[in-house]
Enzyme design. Sequence first.
Site, PDB file in Angstrom:
ATOM      1  N   ASP A  11       0.879  -1.184   0.000  1.00 48.73           N
ATOM      2  CA  ASP A  11       0.000   0.000   0.000  1.00 48.73           C
ATOM      3  C   ASP A  11       0.909   1.224   0.000  1.00 48.73           C
ATOM      4  O   ASP A  11       2.130   1.110   0.198  1.00 48.73           O
ATOM      5  CB  ASP A  11      -0.881  -0.015   1.264  1.00 48.73           C
ATOM      6  CG  ASP A  11      -1.761   1.228   1.394  1.00 48.73           C
ATOM      7  OD1 ASP A  11      -2.329   1.665   0.379  1.00 48.73           O
ATOM      8  OD2 ASP A  11      -1.883   1.767   2.516  1.00 48.73           O
ATOM      9  N   SER A  12       0.296   2.394  -0.192  1.00 47.33           N
ATOM     10  CA  SER A  12       1.053   3.638  -0.103  1.00 47.33           C
ATOM     11  C   SER A  12       1.599   3.858   1.305  1.00 47.33           C
ATOM     12  O   SER A  12       2.481   4.683   1.504  1.00 47.33           O
ATOM     13  CB  SER A  12       0.138   4.811  -0.450  1.00 47.33           C
ATOM     14  OG  SER A  12      -0.944   4.848   0.458  1.00 47.33           O
ATOM     15  N   CYS A  74      -4.571  -1.258  -1.888  1.00 45.01           N
ATOM     16  CA  CYS A  74      -4.759   0.186  -2.008  1.00 45.01           C
ATOM     17  C   CYS A  74      -5.683   0.449  -3.195  1.00 45.01           C
ATOM     18  O   CYS A  74      -5.392   0.015  -4.316  1.00 45.01           O
ATOM     19  CB  CYS A  74      -3.396   0.836  -2.240  1.00 45.01           C
ATOM     20  SG  CYS A  74      -3.453   2.603  -2.549  1.00 45.01           S
ATOM     21  N   GLU A 153      -1.705   7.650   9.170  1.00 46.63           N
ATOM     22  CA  GLU A 153      -0.259   7.384   9.129  1.00 46.63           C
ATOM     23  C   GLU A 153       0.405   7.799  10.445  1.00 46.63           C
ATOM     24  O   GLU A 153       1.347   7.158  10.899  1.00 46.63           O
ATOM     25  CB  GLU A 153       0.398   8.151   7.968  1.00 46.63           C
ATOM     26  CG  GLU A 153       0.074   7.594   6.596  1.00 46.63           C
ATOM     27  CD  GLU A 153       0.713   6.233   6.320  1.00 46.63           C
ATOM     28  OE1 GLU A 153       1.915   6.066   6.592  1.00 46.63           O
ATOM     29  OE2 GLU A 153       0.004   5.340   5.824  1.00 46.63           O
ATOM     30  N   CYS A 185     -11.009   3.515   0.842  1.00 46.26           N
ATOM     31  CA  CYS A 185      -9.550   3.660   0.979  1.00 46.26           C
ATOM     32  C   CYS A 185      -9.157   2.762   2.136  1.00 46.26           C
ATOM     33  O   CYS A 185      -9.846   2.736   3.169  1.00 46.26           O
ATOM     34  CB  CYS A 185      -9.210   5.117   1.287  1.00 46.26           C
ATOM     35  SG  CYS A 185      -7.516   5.371   1.869  1.00 46.26           S
ATOM     36  N   HIS A 187      -7.004   2.894   4.356  1.00 46.91           N
ATOM     37  CA  HIS A 187      -6.689   3.531   5.646  1.00 46.91           C
ATOM     38  C   HIS A 187      -7.944   3.685   6.516  1.00 46.91           C
ATOM     39  O   HIS A 187      -7.846   3.725   7.743  1.00 46.91           O
ATOM     40  CB  HIS A 187      -6.084   4.917   5.422  1.00 46.91           C
ATOM     41  CG  HIS A 187      -4.643   4.899   4.998  1.00 46.91           C
ATOM     42  ND1 HIS A 187      -4.242   4.479   3.754  1.00 46.91           N
ATOM     43  CD2 HIS A 187      -3.514   5.252   5.652  1.00 46.91           C
ATOM     44  CE1 HIS A 187      -2.922   4.577   3.661  1.00 46.91           C
ATOM     45  NE2 HIS A 187      -2.456   5.053   4.801  1.00 46.91           N
TER      46      HIS A 187
HETATM   47  N1  DGL Z   1      -4.739   3.433   1.129  1.00 44.93           N
HETATM   48  C1  DGL Z   1      -4.914   3.987  -0.152  1.00 44.93           C
HETATM   49  C2  DGL Z   1      -6.231   3.581  -0.789  1.00 44.93           C
HETATM   50  O1  DGL Z   1      -6.767   2.547  -0.487  1.00 44.93           O
HETATM   51  C3  DGL Z   1      -4.686   5.444  -0.392  1.00 44.93           C
HETATM   52  C4  DGL Z   1      -3.876   6.242   0.525  1.00 44.93           C
HETATM   53  C5  DGL Z   1      -3.121   7.360  -0.138  1.00 44.93           C
HETATM   54  O2  DGL Z   1      -3.718   8.353  -0.580  1.00 44.93           O
HETATM   55  O3  DGL Z   1      -1.918   7.211  -0.178  1.00 44.93           O
HETATM   56  O4  DGL Z   1      -6.740   4.283  -1.637  1.00 44.93           O
END
Ligand code: DGL
Length: 263
Positions: A11-12, A74, A153, A185, A187
């Site tokens: 993931d990011s 992600c 984060e 998302c 997160h």
């Molecule tokens: N976790 C990522 C997602 O599912 C995005 C987070 C980011 O913007 O880096 O879209």
Amino acid sequence: MADEAPIGVFDSGVGGLSVLAEIRQLLPAETLHYVADCGHIPYGEKTPAFIRERCQLIAARLHAQGAKALVVACNTATVAAVADLRERYPQWPIVGMEPAVKPAAAATRNGRVGVLATTGTLQSAKFAALLDRFALGVQVLTQPCPGLVEQVERGDLHGPETRRLLQGFLEPLLAAECDTLILGCTHYPFLRPLLAELVPPEVILVDTGAAVARRLQSLLAVAGRLASGPAGPTRIWTSGPPTELSAVLPQLWPAGAEVKAFV
Ligand code: DGL
């Protein structure tokens, strides 16, 4: 024959750990390799070309580690890069993520669904196609959430700034009486306890972590590559400072894991 090769997940940043938790629960014997691209967060505000480049680099590393499957944990990376990755690795089982429009359309009782996701996901052609396909007869309101990923984060899942941001993003969706909200998302599932305080109890929250784990299980089963035996290890790499990820890990991955630098 049991297959002990790792499963690669990335993931990011730390968001994909919400997906990793579903994978760990469903597939306890597997060895899991997770890459958090924390040095380049947030993907949601980056160009698709930049995200594709990062995804190719991370996927190449996980492939070189012998990963038997890849999970793009992600939504933003999936819309930008999954087609590219599948083209580069046609034999590799690759599981992507997309906002849970189909389950939400089935779950809503009043036909009004809200989507919380990154700008990158909501602006993509892939998301528009998802709506065309599955949101028939359902009114879908989209809400980009800049800044929310950064709060997760930092491990700030419940503080005043996170609450203020989330309240602001929820307001138009609740004012429109959406009875189903998509956490689009990876997160955002970490914000479920806070969400439970901010949305009425009858509002349904949906995400796709568990569905991704099931899809991965079925692909590995078909390939005859499921692991068996004792609990498998989890290994984590980050492109940011490992001390930063280690500091928030107890909240996001209570089982703990050693965090190494992805360079
Ligand atoms: N976790 C990522 C997602 O599912 C995005 C987070 C980011 O913007 O880096 O879209």
